[in-house]
Design an enzyme around this catalytic site. Structure first.
Site, PDB file in Angstrom:
ATOM      1  CD1 TRP A  13      -2.629   1.904   0.488  1.00  0.00           C
ATOM      2  CD2 TRP A  13      -1.165   2.377   2.159  1.00  0.00           C
ATOM      3  NE1 TRP A  13      -3.060   2.921   0.634  1.00  0.00           N
ATOM      4  CE2 TRP A  13      -2.141   3.468   1.795  1.00  0.00           C
ATOM      5  CE3 TRP A  13      -0.512   2.660   3.213  1.00  0.00           C
ATOM      6  CZ2 TRP A  13      -2.204   4.868   2.540  1.00  0.00           C
ATOM      7  CZ3 TRP A  13      -0.278   4.015   4.009  1.00  0.00           C
ATOM      8  CH2 TRP A  13      -1.032   4.750   3.406  1.00  0.00           C
ATOM      9  CD  GLU A  45      -4.633  -1.541   1.796  1.00  0.00           C
ATOM     10  OE1 GLU A  45      -3.420  -1.875   2.168  1.00  0.00           O
ATOM     11  OE2 GLU A  45      -5.456  -1.099   2.713  1.00  0.00           O
ATOM     12  CE  LYS A  81      -6.472   5.979   2.650  1.00  0.00           C
ATOM     13  NZ  LYS A  81      -5.477   5.847   3.747  1.00  0.00           N
ATOM     14  CG  ASP A 114      -8.812  -0.984   4.295  1.00  0.00           C
ATOM     15  OD1 ASP A 114      -9.933  -0.499   4.760  1.00  0.00           O
ATOM     16  OD2 ASP A 114      -7.589  -0.846   5.100  1.00  0.00           O
ATOM     17  CG  HIS A 131      -8.839   1.819   1.801  1.00  0.00           C
ATOM     18  ND1 HIS A 131      -7.467   1.342   1.436  1.00  0.00           N
ATOM     19  CD2 HIS A 131      -8.686   2.213   2.939  1.00  0.00           C
ATOM     20  CE1 HIS A 131      -6.641   1.684   2.360  1.00  0.00           C
ATOM     21  NE2 HIS A 131      -7.549   2.081   3.243  1.00  0.00           N
ATOM     22  CG  HIS A 133      -6.065  -4.380   4.912  1.00  0.00           C
ATOM     23  ND1 HIS A 133      -5.298  -3.351   4.923  1.00  0.00           N
ATOM     24  CD2 HIS A 133      -5.489  -5.655   4.959  1.00  0.00           C
ATOM     25  CE1 HIS A 133      -3.991  -3.940   4.851  1.00  0.00           C
ATOM     26  NE2 HIS A 133      -4.017  -5.326   4.943  1.00  0.00           N
ATOM     27  CG  ASP A 154      -9.261   4.456   5.619  1.00  0.00           C
ATOM     28  OD1 ASP A 154      -9.628   3.465   6.387  1.00  0.00           O
ATOM     29  OD2 ASP A 154      -7.852   4.369   5.380  1.00  0.00           O
ATOM     30  CG  ASP A 199      -7.861   2.386   9.654  1.00  0.00           C
ATOM     31  OD1 ASP A 199      -8.281   1.266   9.072  1.00  0.00           O
ATOM     32  OD2 ASP A 199      -7.279   3.279   9.156  1.00  0.00           O
ATOM     33  CG  ASP A 246      -5.689  -1.509   8.267  1.00  0.00           C
ATOM     34  OD1 ASP A 246      -5.020  -1.004   9.143  1.00  0.00           O
ATOM     35  OD2 ASP A 246      -5.340  -1.062   6.795  1.00  0.00           O
TER      36      ASP A 246
HETATM   37  C1  RNT Z   1      -3.889   2.890   4.962  1.00  0.00           C
HETATM   38  C2  RNT Z   1      -4.027   1.445   4.536  1.00  0.00           C
HETATM   39  C3  RNT Z   1      -2.906   0.411   4.910  1.00  0.00           C
HETATM   40  C4  RNT Z   1      -2.497   0.690   6.389  1.00  0.00           C
HETATM   41  C5  RNT Z   1      -1.534  -0.195   6.990  1.00  0.00           C
HETATM   42  C6  RNT Z   1      -0.874   0.441   8.036  1.00  0.00           C
HETATM   43  O1  RNT Z   1      -4.966   3.406   4.548  1.00  0.00           O
HETATM   44  O2  RNT Z   1      -5.178   0.723   4.932  1.00  0.00           O
HETATM   45  O3  RNT Z   1      -3.266  -0.787   4.966  1.00  0.00           O
HETATM   46  O4  RNT Z   1      -3.407   0.958   7.331  1.00  0.00           O
HETATM   47  O5  RNT Z   1      -0.595  -0.765   6.162  1.00  0.00           O
HETATM   48 ZN    ZN Z   2      -5.735  -1.255   4.924  1.00  0.00          ZN
END
Ligand code: RNT
Ligand code: ZN
Length: 415
Positions: free
Chosen positions: A182, A223, A225, A256, A259, A283, A291, A293, A323
């Site tokens: 990523w 990955e 986003k 993810d 994302h 993720h 995003d 998290d 994640d």
């Molecule tokens: C960032 C991505 C990525 C990170 C990690 C730490 O938006 O989701 O996966 O969260 O690599």
């Molecule tokens: Zn991620």
């Protein structure tokens, strides 16, 4: 020893032709890749890396952040001991364990060897990620797509070394290591030449991914986003970019859950993407307005993902990674709660009367499909979950809370 509660639950599920024993057996086989970065707020162990940057941000200052590899491993051991089943650890390159201070383009396997020894001892597999953020050469939020070739080359070297390290992890532990790429690359304001940026990213990836590695040791994932803080106008590695790339190059695609647009249904993407890809990496995350998290809950979004994995028969070719990072609560509890929630969602998905529901759908009997899924919600899933925990020698309910509190009391003295 089977409890009375579970015997009753097994009976109730079997009235719906649902086999709780088969569901427990299937759940025991699912390994989840737990991310190291929840343990220390995405800081890592480099001597001079800054805050995470790259548009991601852990907020909060709860006591007990792991400051060293030993503290992180102790926290992980505690978390794993409270999660039923056998799982994996997902490491980021900035979490090496060494007295040396290698820059990102100089990391080597030996800088990570203590992690492998530990993983072997714990009988768990490792996954890996090159770290393309929290570094002076990523301050512009451009790495593999930077207009400056010198900067691109620096990051390509980092990526190549990460792949080598990941392949060695897989070989040492006899379990393929997913190496997930990523990059934060993007623009705060409207770029003039998106095409050039994407071409540079494509070229850099091609070069980085050229050395072949044994797929039984390492698998590449990319990955996508939508946006991050400071890259609101354009993310170079968007979903379309990486979906196409993964199909053309035969890599895994990492989806993810944070994302995409907040109203998009990520679960719906699984079957669509899976038709064009061999394997997928998830993720699993909980975006709140962006995003963000957050720690994953047992909510509708997570349940929908789990349901799709089961009903589309994707468990065999989807790698479930987590994640999220929350620094306002016990970091160990965050891991335990989030991972167990993923498992609880999978258990519920495995307890669906799929044949009956498919039959109704194919007969266009949407009334039955709806009444069945709604009535199922009253079945005693908790008793099956408790049985799974008991068989795995892991606490549940108040006993779990007491264990987590007890561990947190011990680490909260950390400075
Ligand atoms: C960032 C991505 C990525 C990170 C990690 C730490 O938006 O989701 O996966 O969260 O690599
Ligand atoms: Zn991620």
């Amino acid at each position: 020893m089977t409890t009375k509660q579970y015997s009753l639950a097994r009976e109730m599920f079997s009235e719906w032709q649902i086999d709780t024993e088969a569901a427990i057996a299937a759940l025991s086989d699912i390994s989840i890749s737990m991310h190291c970065w929840q343990g220390d707020d995405v800081v890592g162990f480099e001597k001079n890396s800054g805050t995470s940057g790259g548009g991601i941000q852990a907020t909060g200052n709860h006591p007990g952040r792991a400051r060293t590899p030993d503290e992180l491993r102790a926290d992980l051991e505690s978390a794993f001991s409270l999660i039923p089943g056998s799982h994996r650890l997902n490491l980021h390159a900035m979490y090496f364990d060494t007295d040396e201070s290698p820059d990102r383009d100089a990391i080597e396997y030996h800088h990570f060897e203590p992690w492998v020894d530990w993983a072997r001892e714990q009988k768990i597999g490792l996954d890996f990620n090159p770290t393309f953020f929290a570094h002076a050469k990523a301050d512009d939020n451009l790495t593999l797509s930077h207009p400056d070739k010198g900067i691109r080359d620096f990051w390509i070297e980092h990526g190549k070394r990460s792949r080598e390290i990941a392949a060695r992890f897989g070989a040492e532990l006899q379990s393929p290591c997913i190496n997930n790429i990523w990059v934060p690359d993007g623009y705060k304001d409207i770029p003039i030449d998106r095409m050039a940026a994407r071409e540079r990213l494509e070229d850099s990836l091609n070069e980085m991914l050229t050395p072949l590695h044994d797929k039984s040791h390492m698998l590449d994932a990319v990955e996508s986003k939508l946006f991050g803080i400071g890259v609101e106008a354009c993310t170079v590695g968007s979903h379309e970019f990486y979906f196409g790339y993964a199909i053309r190059k035969g890599t895994l695609l990492c989806l993810d859950m944070g994302h995409f647009h907040p109203t998009e249904n990520i679960a719906d993407k699984l079957s669509a993407c899976a038709l064009s890809l061999d394997e997928i990496l998830l993720h699993v995350s909980r975006p709140m307005r962006w995003d963000s998290d957050h720690v994953i809950l047992l909510n509708d979004d997570i349940q929908a993902m789990a349901n799709e994995l089961v009903s589309a028969n994707l468990l065999g070719r989807t790698h479930i990674g987590l994640d999220f990072f929350d620094a306002t609560i016990s970091r160990t509890a965050a891991w335990v709660i989030g991972t167990r929630n993923m498992q609880k969602a999978l258990l519920r998905a495995l307890l669906m009367p799929l044949d009956k529901l498919r039959q109704a759908e194919n007969a266009l009997d949407f009334t039955t499909r709806l009444t069945v899924t709604e009535e199922l919600k009253d079945l005693p899933y908790g008793s099956v979950w408790n049985e799974f925990c008991a068989r795995s020698d892991v606490p549940a309910g108040r006993e779990l809370i007491a264990s987590l509190d007890n561990y947190q009391r011990g680490v909260s003295v950390r400075g």
